[in-house]
Every structure is written in structure tokens, then in C-alpha cells.
Design a protein around this motif. Structure first.
Motif, PDB file in Angstrom:
ATOM      1  N   HIS A   1      37.411  43.517  36.118  1.00 13.96           N
ATOM      2  CA  HIS A   1      37.098  43.427  37.542  1.00 13.96           C
ATOM      3  C   HIS A   1      35.941  44.345  37.905  1.00 13.96           C
ATOM      4  O   HIS A   1      35.016  43.971  38.639  1.00 13.96           O
ATOM      5  N   GLY A   2      35.986  45.545  37.336  1.00 14.73           N
ATOM      6  CA  GLY A   2      34.985  46.549  37.677  1.00 14.73           C
ATOM      7  C   GLY A   2      33.584  46.159  37.230  1.00 14.73           C
ATOM      8  O   GLY A   2      32.593  46.501  37.877  1.00 14.73           O
TER       9      GLY A   2
ATOM     10  N   ASP B   1      32.369  42.999  36.846  1.00 13.18           N
ATOM     11  CA  ASP B   1      31.827  41.810  37.495  1.00 13.18           C
ATOM     12  C   ASP B   1      32.728  41.421  38.666  1.00 13.18           C
ATOM     13  O   ASP B   1      33.606  40.574  38.543  1.00 13.18           O
ATOM     14  N   LYS B   2      32.492  42.084  39.805  1.00 14.90           N
ATOM     15  CA  LYS B   2      33.388  41.902  40.940  1.00 14.90           C
ATOM     16  C   LYS B   2      33.270  40.508  41.541  1.00 14.90           C
ATOM     17  O   LYS B   2      34.214  39.996  42.136  1.00 14.90           O
ATOM     18  N   THR B   3      32.097  39.863  41.389  1.00 13.87           N
ATOM     19  CA  THR B   3      31.961  38.532  41.995  1.00 13.87           C
ATOM     20  C   THR B   3      32.780  37.485  41.243  1.00 13.87           C
ATOM     21  O   THR B   3      33.478  36.679  41.840  1.00 13.87           O
TER      22      THR B   3
ATOM     23  N   GLY C   1      36.817  38.517  41.420  1.00 17.53           N
ATOM     24  CA  GLY C   1      37.279  39.062  42.689  1.00 17.53           C
ATOM     25  C   GLY C   1      38.748  38.802  42.949  1.00 17.53           C
ATOM     26  O   GLY C   1      39.419  39.572  43.650  1.00 17.53           O
TER      27      GLY C   1
ATOM     28  N   GLU D   1      41.325  41.521  42.638  1.00 21.22           N
ATOM     29  CA  GLU D   1      41.225  42.649  43.573  1.00 21.22           C
ATOM     30  C   GLU D   1      42.549  43.361  43.860  1.00 21.22           C
ATOM     31  O   GLU D   1      42.671  44.573  43.726  1.00 21.22           O
TER      32      GLU D   1
END
Lengths: 251, 300, 317
Positions: free
Chosen positions: A206-207, A209-211, A214, A217
Motif C-alpha cells: 500500500h505504501g 503505490d497508494k493509487t 488504495g 487503506e
């Protein structure tokens, strides 16, 4: 050290074991290909892909199972055959015995699992195949998956190599850790995530590639905590392995 | 009453390998030794009588029945395999109680029999310890105990002395001898060691490359073949001459005078010859011929 | 002169003249031994820890539910959803413990002592099978019974509750048997093909764990709400979701091997269950005729049983 590594690699790389690992690793790729082939772009649900294929199948299932089987066998063969004393009696520093024993399962399992995750991500991210995805910049997602899986591989290897040295029932305890602690208890008690390799892997994913990821989250811990956690787990369990080798009674 | 075990034209092939080639023999009450080098077909023969293997042709009968067809015929049979067969995590008394029940004994009787049998093989003190902690000799005795726990009529022992040091081997042989003579249990024992068979068996069957090469009473091989060794300090040649005068064939072997195939009345004549020759007698000892000597002379 | 008191104990060998009960006793002994082995009774402490821990893990949902059931307006798990809740732990238990009953006998060579005794290979396999069934059945029923007692005690009118819900008892008994037979069959069959417990455990876990997400990807779809891009604008479209395999999805859901007993469980309890983490599979499979999940269940239970027998018929010791 090279000798120990070579011997351990040949023990871990049995024909049946390699075949099973490759079969397992091929599964996410095959499924990703199938999903992207049958669904048109509008229908494909990124969230579903991430949750089911990457999290449940690869990170919570195949990754720990493969690493558990490999790493518990790293010392397991010596413990089972009672030949550990021959290894320990060699004129080598204990850390130089522990290091190849940790590296061997990483060398066997790491590339296979990383490739599996990266290729599946590339395929699953689009219905139009690998090349276009890379052009569209989903290389970031693939990089995130590769890094996260590698972190999981190393951390699991450290824990299970140690467990394989401590007990002959390492696999049973390992399974209980993975499926009860990481799988079940984490869903009730969020704080447990700080002590779960699966959670570190997801948080790194996640950290980075947050897009793309997501949808994770709500379920991940902070990125630095995950990186730190993975490093600490690896180092601590490696040192525990060395300590055990130093202190054990040679029969 | 049929013999305990009977092989009739018994053959066993593993693919193109012939383990047993149409052998015939019988095993009756007492202690029978199955002698032969490794790979002669001893274990195969034992497994055929146990019903663990089926013959390629011919028959292996256990008290007149085929063991792989008749489950009940195995109720009074004991088996001690050559390989390891004991669970390491369990205590000997618990394991034996369980095995006695599997042989059909009710639980209370099984427990008594387990304790009795462990005492007989000398594991009384260690019976509550897990078998994994036992020494090789103790494990071997526990293996024998499980074969005896249900009071069989016949036990088949496959290489019971393998892996034991000389002391342990003697103890094991003595235990087997007592089992046969005092407990009245018939025994078929396989071994590649001549000494084992010679010292405790009544009869022997010699297997070599899947064929029976010799069989009969041990005494018929070794009886009346006593050799006397006579050591004197001096006047050895005079002694030989005196013996020959009395019609006794005597030769010299190093420092000893050797009399072959001595019979009881010759002992007196030898004594007289020693007196006549004025030889100072240092030692006079008979030595029975071992099976090894017999087979060596047969081979020559 | 007084007569000497006491007895002389003859410590010499005594023949056994007592009863010999043959195959029935052998089967019973193997069954008892199997149950004891599974639970670690008569073994070192280490062998008891794992079964004890897994047993507690299976009981926890029942105990928690019994406690929260006293709270009004709390939606609790009932008998129909219990097996699905504990199915993962049951599978874990079977994968770890079932190999204990077969693998060490072959690795340590004890099997050759069994097979020369007055019993057959079938007796051995059947006794071990029944032993493990006993253990798993005991565990699942213990959970259901705790749950039932908990729900009765928590009810405002305990007697009324029992009168209304007594049918749950035979239902969960039957469903328990269905679940226990299933978690016995596959793990024991896998254990027959390797002497290393660790390999058997990994293969069983691999089969059950991996099959779930695989079946999920093939037969389920995510949210009904999808973000669709239309003319440069993102709009949330609520649409009937379409799984990857289309109409065949309900068949692919059968691949969720670990959930197969739950499908049968759903047929035993009337009304659709909506509890449990894997309820989506049940909903999809419910579209199939009842005979399909039942038949699939029977194949997955009887098939491994036959494979186990076949394997042991060919065993060489």
C-alpha cells in the motif's frame, strides 16, 4: 559457508517440492490471465483483484505456505536425521552456519514468488496484456508487489528457519501462527497487525503505490512501521537462530 | 499335526530378481536357525510365512494354513523384524499393552502380560520410559518383548542380533535360548552369523542365493567331530609317537598335538600316552567343530 | 515349630491361558490408540499442546456467542452458521493431527507389527478412520452443545426456547457428522501417501487454503457498485455483477473444497444462512439443484476413503 549453502539448496530443491512450488506460483498468474481475458475493462474490478488475488491468495496463502515448507526444512533435515551435530561441529562461526541456512529458502522461494506476484499484477491490471500496462505506468504497481512479496519472503524465512531449528513440529506451530494469529485474530484485534508479517507485506504494498492499492487503506499499518517491523523481525529471528546454534548441546 | 511352518516348492520373484527358487523345508518345534549371507532370501522367506508377501508360486504354510488368507492363524504368531519398528514417543509398557490388545487380549490381561514380558526380557526398570531414549540393546529387547507379549506358539526373529556389540549379542542369544527352552516357544531365527545359529539352534536350514543348500540337526553337523588339543612343555615328538603306538591318529599344529575325531574311550588312551612319553602336560582341551569348519571343508 | 507364612512367587514364564478375542479386539485397540494419539494422551507434553490449543480455538466462538447472547439486540451465530465459522480451524486441526495417525506408523515401522497380527489392512485403515472421525465429531459437537446450552440459558424463556428450537439438536448432530466425515476423509487419504507428517500437513493446507481464493476469483464478484468511465466523467454505476466465469460460476463455486460440507449443512438447516465469512459461496451454490452439492460432498468423502484403502492394500513393509 558456500558448502553449507550448496548442500541446503540441494536439500530444499527436491524435484517434487520444486514442482509443487512452481505449480502454486503459477496459480495467481493463470487466474489473473483468465480474469483479464474474460472481463472487459469496464467490468474488471480492481478492488476485487487486489483483495482476492493478491491478498487472500498470494500474500495470505501461497507466500506463507511456500516459505514455511522451505524454511522449516532448512534445518529440518538435519534435526530429523540427527546430523545437526556434524554441522555445528564444523570449524565455522555459528553466524556463518545460520546465514546460508536463511539464504537458501530465500534463494529457492524468493524469485518464484516475486515473479508470480509481479506477472499476476501486470496481467490483472489490464485486459489488454502486459505491454500496454507497462506503458500506462502500472510498472509502479508491479514494483510495489515485487518489493512487498520480497519483504514477506525474507521475514517469513527468518522466522521459520528459527522455528525449524527449535522444534520438529515447526510446521504445525507455523500454520497456527499464520492462520490463527495472522488470519483470524488480526480481524478482531487491530493492534495485532503490528506483529504480523502478512500485515507488513500489505502495508509495504500500500505504501509504495497508494493509487493502485488504495482499497487496502482501512487494513494497513503505517508504511515506516511496516518496513521497520519487517527488518526487526528478520534481524531478531536471525540472531535467535545464531544464539540457539551457540547454546545447543552437541550430543 | 502339521509342522509349524512348511515351504512347498516356494518361489518368490521380484521382477526379474529371484529371491527364493522353489524351496522345500519344514520347521518343527524347537529353535530353528535360518542361516545364509545377506540377500540369500531369509527375510523374504520370513515375510512369506507372516503373510506380508505372497508367493510367486508354491506355498508357505503356517500350521497348515496360508497366513495371508487366514487372519486367525496369525493369532499365535510373533514377529521381530530386522528394521526399527518401535514408536519413539511411547513408553514400552504402554506400547506392549497396546500390541497385546491388537493380538486379541482383553485390556486387563494385556497389561499383566506386558509387565510380565518386559520383566522376562530384562526391561522391568525402564518400562515407563519412552522407547526413543533406549539404547540399541534395550530397543532390541523391547522388539523381542512385543513378539512374545501375546504368548505365541511360534516366533519368527529376523536377524535379532544385528547392530549389537559382542556383550549385547551374547545377552540376546541367551534370552532367545531361554525363550525356546524354558518358555516352550518355538523359534525360527534368521542370521548371517554362523556363531548365532550354532550356539542356540537345534536345527538349521542354510539358504544361499534363493536355494536351500543344507538342512538338518545342528548336532548332526557338529557331533562326533571333536578335536582335542594337547599342549606339553617338552617331549612333544615322544608324545606323538606314543599316541600313534596306541592307534590314535595324532598330528602337530604349532606347539600343540592335535587328535582329530576323538571318542570317549580315547581320552584314557591319551592319558596313558602322556604318562608313557613322560611329557609335562600343560593343557588338554576339546574343541567341537564349528559350523564354519564344516562349511569350509565342504567347500574345499 | 511354626509353619512358614507367605507364598513363593514363581517368577518363571507363565503361559497365557486367558481369552483371545481376535479381530474385534484388535480393531477396538487400534481405535482407542488412534483417539489417544490424536489427543496426545500418554505422550510427552509437547504432543498435547497442539490438540489442546486447536480444541480451545474451536470452542471460542461457541463460548463467546453464548456470552453475548444475553445482550438484547445482538445478532448472534446460531447452529446453522457455526460450522462455517469454525471450518478453517477444523481444517487446520485435521491437517496437523490426521497425519499423526498414519505417518509415524509407517515411518517408525510399527505398521509391519500390526499387519502380522490377527487383523487385516482394512481393519487397520477402518479403525484409524473411525478414530479420527470420533475426535473431529467430538470437537464439532462439543462446540454445538456449548452453543445450544448457551442459547437456552440466555433466552428469556428457556423452556419456550427449547420447545421452539429442539429440532436444531438432531440437525446439528447430522450436520456435525457431515462435517467430521469430510475433515477426516481428505486429510487421512493425503497422509497415506507420505511418511513425513510435515509434507502431509502442507499438502492438505495447500489444498484447502488455496482452493478458496481460486474458487472465489472464478465464481464470485466484488461490490455491486463499479466505477465506470463514461465520456471522461467517473460515475458510480450499480449493476448486476458478473463473475469471471459467467453463468458457469455456480459450478466453479464447488471448487471451494473446504466449504463443501457447509453446502450440505445449508441443506440440513432450512432457510438460507446469512452468517459466516464464506457465505457468498453458499449463496452461489444454492442456485444448483440440491443433488449437486450432496453428490459432490459424497465424492469428496468416499473417494479419498477408497484411495486410502487402495493405497494400503498395496503397501509393502
Amino acid at each position: 559457508m558456500a558448502t553449507v549453502l550448496r548442500l541446503t539448496l540441494s536439500q530444499l530443491g527436491g524435484r517434487w517440492r520444486l514442482a509443487l512450488i512452481l505449480l502454486l506460483a503459477a496459480l495467481p498468474i493463470g487466474l489473473a490471465a483468465l480474469v483479464s481475458a474474460t472481463l472487459s475493462e469496464a467490468e474488471s474490478s480492481n478492488e476485487e483483484f487486489v483483495n482476492t488475488l493478491l491478498d487472500t491468495l498470494l500474500i495470505a496463502g501461497i507466500l506463507p505456505i511456500v516459505m514455511m515448507v522451505l524454511a522449516t526444512a532448512s534445518f529440518g533435515n538435519e534435526v530429523e536425521d540427527k546430523t545437526l551435530s556434524y554441522l555445528v561441529l564444523r570449524p565455522l562461526r555459528r553466524s556463518l552456519i545460520a546465514l546460508p541456512k536463511l539464504l537458501a529458502p530465500i534463494i529457492v522461494g524468493g524469485p518464484v514468488l516475486v515473479v508470480s506476484g509481479v506477472v499476476a499484477t501486470l496481467l490483472g491490471g489490464s485486459s489488454l496484456g502486459v505491454v500496454i500496462v507497462v506503458l500506462h505506468g502500472d510498472g509502479q504497481a508491479a514494483l510495489a508487489v515485487g518489493t512487498a512479496v520480497l519483504a514477506g519472503v525474507v521475514a517469513y524465512a527468518a522466522v521459520f528457519t528459527w522455528a525449524g531449528l527449535m522444534t520438529t513440529r515447526a510446521l504445525a506451530f507455523g500454520l497456527m501462527y499464520v492462520f490463527i494469529w495472522e488470519g483470524l485474530i488480526t480481524t478482531f484485534l487491530g493492534g495485532v497487525r503490528y506483529l504480523s508479517i502478512r500485515a507488513y507485506t500489505l502495508a509495504i504494498l500500500h505504501g509504495m503505490d497508494k493509487t493502485s492499492f488504495g482499497s487496502l487503506e482501512d487494513r494497513v499499518i503505517e508504511f515506516p512501521a511496516a518496513v521497520g517491523g519487517a527488518i526487526i523481525v528478520t534481524v531478531v529471528f536471525f540472531l535467535l537462530t545464531v544464539r540457539r546454534l551457540r547454546r545447543m548441546d552437541v550430543p | 499335526m502339521p509342522p509349524l511352518l512348511e515351504a512347498k516348492e516356494l518361489s518368490k520373484h521380484y521382477g526379474s530378481t529371484i529371491a527364493l527358487d522353489s524351496v522345500d523345508f519344514q520347521v518343527v518345534e524347537g529353535i530353528t536357525g535360518l542361516l545364509g549371507p545377506n540377500g540369500a532370501g531369509k527375510s523374504t522367506a520370513i515375510k512369506l510365512f507372516l503373510g506380508l508377501l505372497r508367493p510367486t508360486s508354491g506355498s508357505a504354510e503356517l500350521m497348515g494354513q496360508r497366513p495371508y488368507e487366514s487372519v486367525e492363524s496369525r493369532a499365535r504368531l510373533g514377529y521381530m523384524p530386522e528394521h526399527d519398528c518401535l514408536p519413539p514417543a511411547v513408553a514400552a509398557s504402554e506400547f506392549l499393552t497396546h500390541m497385546a490388545q491388537v493380538s486379541g487380549l482383553p485390556p486387563a490381561q494385556a497389561r499383566t502380560r506386558a509387565a510380565d514380558t518386559l520383566r522376562h526380557v530384562g526391561l522391568d526398570e525402564e518400562r515407563y520410559r519412552p522407547i526413543g531414549e533406549y539404547s540399541t540393546g534395550m530397543k532390541q529387547r523391547a522388539k523381542l518383548a512385543q513378539a512374545l507379549v501375546h504368548d505365541p506358539v511360534l516366533v519368527l526373529l529376523d536377524e535379532p542380533t544385528s547392530g549389537l556389540d559382542p556383550g549385547g549379542r551374547e545377552e540376546m542369544l541367551e534370552l532367545i535360548r531361554r525363550t525356546g527352552s524354558e518358555f516352550g516357544i518355538s523359534i525360527l531365527l534368521s542370521s548371517h552369523l554362523m556363531g548365532d545359529v550354532e550356539s542356540i539352534c537345534d536345527r538349521i536350514i542354510v539358504l544361499d542365493a534363493g536355494l536351500v543348500t543344507e538342512q538338518g540337526e545342528v548336532s548332526s553337523f557338529t557331533g562326533e567331530t571333536e578335536t582335542i588339543y594337547i599342549d606339553v612343555d617338552e617331549r612333544r615328538d615322544e608324545l606323538v609317537a606314543a599316541l600313534i603306538d596306541r592307534g590314535i591318529e595324532a598330528t602337530t599344529d604349532g606347539f600343540s598335538v592335535v587328535v582329530q575325531k576323538a571318542s570317549d574311550e580315547q581320552y584314557d588312551l591319551i592319558r596313558d600316552a602322556v604318562v608313557d612319553a613322560q611329557a609335562r602336560l600343560r593343557r588338554m582341551a576339546p574343541r567341537r567343530h564349528g559350523l564354519a569348519d564344516i562349511f569350509r571343508s565342504n567347500a574345499e | 515349630m511354626t509353619e512358614a507364612q507367605g507364598e513363593v512367587f514363581d517368577l518363571g514364564y507363565r503361559r497365557y491361558e486367558g481369552p483371545r478375542e481376535g479381530r474385534m479386539r484388535a480393531r477396538k485397540a487400534l481405535w482407542v490408540n488412534g483417539v489417544r494419539t490424536a489427543l496426545g494422551i500418554g505422550r510427552p507434553l509437547g504432543a498435547k499442546v497442539i490438540p489442546a490449543f486447536l480444541f480451545i480455538a474451536v470452542m471460542i466462538p461457541a463460548v463467546i456467542v453464548s456470552m453475548v447472547a444475553t445482550q438484547p439486540n445482538v445478532d448472534v451465530i446460531r447452529h446453522d452458521g457455526y460450522y462455517q465459522i469454525v471450518s478453517m480451524i477444523l481444517i487446520l486441526f485435521s491437517a496437523i493431527i490426521a497425519p499423526e495417525l498414519l505417518c509415524p506408523d509407517r515411518r517408525d515401522g510399527v505398521i509391519s507389527l500390526y499387519l502380522v497380527r490377527p487383523m487385516t489392512t482394512t481393519d487397520y485403515v477402518a479403525a484409524r478412520w473411525m478414530a479420527f472421525l470420533t475426535v473431529t465429531l467430538g470437537i464439532v459437537l462439543a462446540g454445538q452443545i456449548v452453543l445450544f446450552v448457551g442459547l437456552v440459558l440466555a433466552a428469556t424463556e428457556p423452556l419456550e426456547y427449547m420447545k421452539d428450537n429442539w429440532l436444531d439438536v438432531p440437525r446439528f448432530m447430522l450436520a456435525g457428522l457431515v462435517v467430521a466425515a469430510f475433515t477426516t476423509a481428505i486429510p487421512l487419504a493425503v497422509s497415506a501417501f507420505t511418511t513425513r507428517r510435515a509434507y502431509a500437513t502442507s499438502i492438505i493446507m495447500g489444498l484447502f487454503i488455496i482452493s478458496l481464493p481460486v474458487a472465489g476469483i472464478l465464481s464470485l464478484c466484488g461490490e455491486d457498485e463499479t466505477v465506470a468511465v463514461q465520456g471522461g466523467k467517473e460515475t458510480v454505476v450499480t449493476q448486476k455483477c458478473e463473475p469471471a466465469t459467467g453463468d458457469a460460476a455456480k459450478w466453479y463455486a464447488l471448487l471451494a473444497v473446504g466449504q463443501v460440507p457447509s453446502f450440505v449443512n445449508d441443506l440440513i438447516f432450512p432457510g438460507q444462512t446469512d452468517e459466516g465469512i464464506f457465505k457468498e459461496f453458499s449463496l452461489v451454490v444454492a442456485e444448483l439443484p440440491d443433488a449437486v452439492p450432496i453428490g459432490w460432498y459424497l465424492i469428496l468423502t468416499i473417494g479419498p476413503g477408497l484411495a486410502l484403502l487402495w493405497r494400503y492394500r498395496r503397501i509393502s513393509v
